[in-house]
Design a protein around this motif. Sequence first.
Motif, short mmCIF file in Angstrom:
data_model
loop_
_atom_site.label_atom_id
_atom_site.label_comp_id
_atom_site.label_asym_id
_atom_site.label_seq_id
_atom_site.Cartn_x
_atom_site.Cartn_y
_atom_site.Cartn_z
N PRO A 251 2.07 -6.20 30.17
CA PRO A 251 1.19 -6.22 31.49
C PRO A 251 -0.25 -5.24 31.39
O PRO A 251 -0.09 -4.22 30.62
N LEU A 252 -0.99 -5.31 32.52
CA LEU A 252 -2.13 -4.47 32.44
C LEU A 252 -1.89 -3.19 32.42
O LEU A 252 -2.50 -2.38 31.73
N GLY A 253 -0.93 -2.67 33.35
CA GLY A 253 -0.74 -1.38 33.63
C GLY A 253 -0.09 -0.57 32.27
O GLY A 253 -0.44 0.49 31.94
N ILE A 254 0.73 -1.37 31.38
CA ILE A 254 1.06 -0.82 30.44
C ILE A 254 -0.05 -0.54 29.26
O ILE A 254 -0.20 0.06 28.24
N ARG A 255 -0.90 -1.64 29.14
CA ARG A 255 -2.18 -1.59 28.36
C ARG A 255 -2.88 -0.42 28.59
O ARG A 255 -3.31 0.45 27.70
N GLU A 256 -2.96 -0.02 29.73
CA GLU A 256 -3.82 1.36 30.15
C GLU A 256 -3.22 2.39 29.84
O GLU A 256 -3.40 3.40 29.28
N LEU B 92 0.91 -1.25 0.05
CA LEU B 92 -0.03 0.03 0.01
C LEU B 92 0.90 1.19 0.01
O LEU B 92 0.29 2.38 -0.05
N GLU B 93 2.00 1.16 -0.29
CA GLU B 93 3.23 2.12 -0.10
C GLU B 93 2.92 3.23 1.17
O GLU B 93 2.88 4.44 1.14
N MET B 94 2.88 2.27 2.54
CA MET B 94 2.52 3.01 3.74
C MET B 94 3.88 2.80 4.46
O MET B 94 4.22 1.56 4.66
N PRO B 95 4.63 3.89 4.82
CA PRO B 95 5.86 3.56 5.72
C PRO B 95 5.45 3.04 6.88
O PRO B 95 4.61 3.17 7.39
N VAL B 96 6.51 1.80 7.36
CA VAL B 96 6.27 1.50 8.57
C VAL B 96 7.30 1.96 9.45
O VAL B 96 8.50 1.70 9.09
N LEU B 97 7.01 2.38 10.83
CA LEU B 97 7.98 3.09 11.65
C LEU B 97 8.11 2.13 12.80
O LEU B 97 7.25 1.81 13.42
N PRO B 98 9.30 1.57 13.28
CA PRO B 98 9.30 0.53 13.98
C PRO B 98 9.20 1.17 15.65
O PRO B 98 9.71 2.15 15.71
N VAL B 99 8.43 0.52 16.41
CA VAL B 99 8.32 0.90 17.83
C VAL B 99 9.02 -0.51 18.68
O VAL B 99 8.51 -1.52 18.44
N GLU B 100 10.09 -0.15 19.32
CA GLU B 100 10.77 -1.22 20.11
C GLU B 100 9.96 -2.15 21.12
O GLU B 100 8.91 -1.37 21.85
N ALA B 101 9.86 -3.35 20.77
CA ALA B 101 8.99 -4.22 22.00
C ALA B 101 9.54 -4.05 23.31
O ALA B 101 8.74 -3.74 24.23
N GLY B 102 10.58 -4.42 23.43
CA GLY B 102 11.28 -4.15 24.95
C GLY B 102 10.66 -5.45 25.67
O GLY B 102 10.01 -6.13 25.29
N PRO B 103 11.24 -5.53 26.94
CA PRO B 103 10.78 -6.50 27.56
C PRO B 103 9.60 -6.78 28.11
O PRO B 103 9.12 -7.94 28.91
N ARG B 104 8.86 -5.47 28.19
CA ARG B 104 7.35 -5.65 28.43
C ARG B 104 6.37 -5.44 27.55
O ARG B 104 4.94 -5.19 27.68
N GLY B 105 6.78 -5.96 26.07
CA GLY B 105 5.97 -5.84 25.11
C GLY B 105 5.96 -4.61 24.35
O GLY B 105 6.16 -4.86 22.96
N VAL B 106 6.16 -3.72 24.87
CA VAL B 106 6.12 -2.38 24.06
C VAL B 106 6.14 -1.20 25.19
O VAL B 106 5.75 -1.22 26.32
N ASP B 107 6.97 -0.23 24.62
CA ASP B 107 7.12 0.97 25.70
C ASP B 107 6.31 2.24 25.31
O ASP B 107 6.47 2.74 24.23
N PRO B 108 5.23 2.46 26.02
CA PRO B 108 4.51 3.50 25.66
C PRO B 108 5.24 4.84 25.33
O PRO B 108 4.75 5.73 24.56
N ASP B 109 6.08 5.19 26.01
CA ASP B 109 6.96 6.38 25.88
C ASP B 109 7.81 6.28 24.59
O ASP B 109 8.06 7.15 23.71
N CYS B 110 8.32 5.33 24.11
CA CYS B 110 8.96 5.02 22.78
C CYS B 110 7.80 5.21 21.62
O CYS B 110 7.93 5.53 20.65
N LEU B 111 6.34 4.68 21.98
CA LEU B 111 5.48 4.80 20.98
C LEU B 111 5.24 6.44 20.89
O LEU B 111 5.08 6.95 19.46
N ALA B 112 5.19 7.18 21.77
CA ALA B 112 4.89 8.71 21.84
C ALA B 112 6.03 9.20 21.04
O ALA B 112 5.75 9.97 20.23
N ARG B 113 7.22 8.73 21.26
CA ARG B 113 8.45 9.42 20.76
C ARG B 113 8.34 9.13 19.18
O ARG B 113 8.78 10.11 18.47
N THR B 114 8.06 7.98 18.96
CA THR B 114 8.31 7.61 17.33
C THR B 114 7.10 8.40 16.68
O THR B 114 7.30 8.90 15.51
N ALA B 115 5.91 8.67 17.32
CA ALA B 115 4.65 9.29 16.68
C ALA B 115 5.18 10.80 16.46
O ALA B 115 4.95 11.44 15.43
#
Length: 472
Positions: free
Chosen positions: A208-213, A157-180
């Motif tokens: 983890p539940l807290g990270i999901r929230e 679809l010619e849509m760029p994919v920007l990686p967000v590091e998984a890390g030991p807890r599956g995903v880091d919300p701060d990394c998600l925010a920084r990438t965005a």
Amino acid sequence: MTAAPQPADLALEHLHPALGEDLLTSITFFNEVAGRHPGALSLAAGSPNESRYDVADVHTAIDRFCDYLREELGYDERRVRRTLLQYGRTKGVVHDLIARHLRADEGITVDPEALVVTVGFQEALFLTLRALRRDHRDALLAVTPAFVGVTGAARLLEMPVLPVEAGPRGVDPDCLARTARAAREAGLRPRACYLVPDFANPTGIRVPLGIREELLRTAAAEDILLLEDNPYGLFPLDGARLPTLKALDTGRRVVYLGTVSKTVYPGTRVGYVVADQTVAGPGGPRLLAEYLARAKSMVTVNTSPIAQAVVAGRLLTHGGSLAAANRHEAESYRLALSQLLNGLARRFPAASGVTWTPPDGGFFVTVAVPFDVTDELLARSAEEFGVLWSPLHHFYSSPGPLRLIRLSCSALTAAETDEALDRFAEFVRAAGRDPAPARLPHAGQTATRPLPEGRPSAGAEGGTGEKVTGSS
């Protein structure tokens, strides 16, 4: 004499550029290696164990769905026949039963009209990305490593994919925010983030539940959607389940992508998307699902009603619950994953240089080895040692090689798993001594080792191994 090559009718350079990229050959490559070596045991396949499959059950499920149409919905025979054998509704004919399953198993209460029944997860993803991709500035974020089908669909679809590091807890919300934010600074529009909160492929990590929230709060703050994929949620190692992102979603930030490939049959090719977001437009707001259905009508028209009937029959037989339908399978996969972890611990002591992260559930274990892992080494493993596995560089958008391997516990019997791990350990020792890649085998060559007969399964002794500390 060798026949002269025929002139080509088309040039690759005149087709979509993604078609020439290695990314789109990953799944085909694995199938081809397996096809050349039918005697090889597969620790690569993420497919369900088919030992309990019975063709007769397909007919029983269809009959159960037809009885439901007659007895509960009041359909006459003509309407039953039309529902099963005609084209059918673009959004699907079992959307109400899938909505019932989501309420029973996932705590997700959703209007059935917000559901589109698709041809597997892949179409659900493709339709969603197609709707979100307005122009070249729209980007997808993806928790990485990620299933190759996600990056491949975005590439088409010619849509760029920007990686967000998984890390030991599956995903880091701060990394998600920084990438965005970085994407916006680069002139892009981050539209959504793809992730698998429960036992992700290939890492097996549970968020983890807290990270999901926190992820939901981050998505709202950054004005992006979360594309939640949940193929393995019914298979926790410890028996405990966490609420999905969609079950926690009070702001309609989550598009939920589902499939029954692991819980009914892969051969049905039935998936679905829950898209209850409202879209402003002429005539007032409409559900995003309505626009996905418009796109689907131009791609596959509708999902096979016969395949949907098989899924519906399975649901109806078990009170609308796939958790109830998969109690035996869930226990079998828990035992299989435990056997895989215990088997690795017995074969690779701490001094071996081989480490892994014990997953929380699902089908997969990521193993770190002390040599570069290439596709050529996989071919060598299949040809010389009779065992298949997955190089992890296929799960990253950047080219390999990495020193990481994905193993799967789902497709083999206990005896086959024990034998496959013996072969894998022998391969790792040999590759550590001589990591030079072998040539790719010619079509028609097969693995030199037969399938095991009657070998005992691995015992329960042994630890869980050490954690992977990097992917050098």
